[in-house]
Design an enzyme around this catalytic site. Sequence first.
Site: not given
Length: 331
Positions: A136, A139-140
């Site tokens: 992701c 997300c990261d």
Amino acid sequence: MGETRHEKVLIIGSGPAGYTAAVYAARAMLEPVLIQGIQPGGQLTITTDVENWPGDTSILGPDLMAKMEAHAREVGTEIVSDIVTSVDLSARPFTAVTDGGATWKADALILATGAQAKWLGLPSEEKYKGFGVSACATCDGFFYRGQEVVVAGGGNTAVEEALFLTNFASKVTLIHRRDSLRAEKILQERLFRNPKVEILWDHTVDEVVGSEAPLGVEGVRARHVATGAVTAIPCKGFFVAIGHAPASELVADQLETHHGGYVVTAPDSAATSVPGVFAAGDLTDHVYRQAVTSAGMGCMAALEAERFLAENDEGKSVSEPLGWGAEVRAG
Ligand code: NAP
């Protein structure tokens, strides 16, 4: 012991399929209950811009899902923040048990549990998950400011993730196992134009390499599919974007599935192999997998659940073929 409740329609899952089913079921006065699951809003909550949802030239995925949730609530859906851990489809009413300890009985069940990211299945990928290996970018990606990253895959997700990562990383290498991408042409053009992106064609990732203490990624080893030649690519982040698998674990041994776990539905229908259980969205769709097609299937599932309940629980017969009849003629 938690409470037990009996509902007419229970919807499991909170992506476009689940929320659309909720809107239709609520407007049919079925007082649906929707259990959101582990990722309320589903896959679109971990994406950025959505540019193909009709009516919005561009909308953030989390904003779109917040609007869908609000819509479902507004028309009368009860939305429950919990995770279904088991279902029993052997007898009606169907039973769903949640992580929170509740037991739900439902006369009709709509499954909209979606899909999850697939992994390459390498031991080294497993070892560094959460320590430089991710599925992701939204997300990261932030953690890789000014650093080099690698993305594996050649579909829309891989290209979108690679483009998103150029906002942070100094260089993004996309590794694809063929010599052409399957992503939409408009995304491909953006990728090819981006000076931070390099593409390694005809390669697969063999291994993630990294440090032990602290655990962290230092690079990947990619192998040419024809020659077998290995190339080492230094990177601090490795993003796997090779597609999705249906989240059908709850029902895989109770419903007919195919193509690696997708729930089978009848042609032109959301009906599964168990009468009264309907499936919609990525859980059943191995072809289109779009937010808009998922929403369409959610609508079908709710209309069919309504018809099923009318025929089975209220002794009514519904003479019109589903969907078209009354609404189309009235318009
Ligand atoms: P996808 O379209 O199935 O693409 C998966 C990619 O990963 C393919 O390029 C595939 O290679 C590669 N791949 C699969 N298994 C692999 C393996 N073991 N090793 C190396 N490479 C592997 O998946 P997706 O990109 O996640 O998209 C899923 C669906 O969501 C699609 O329908 C897509 O259109 C949709 N989606 C849409 C948008 C959008 O419209 N903006 C955004 C994201 C996703 P091959 O090409 O060789 O098969």
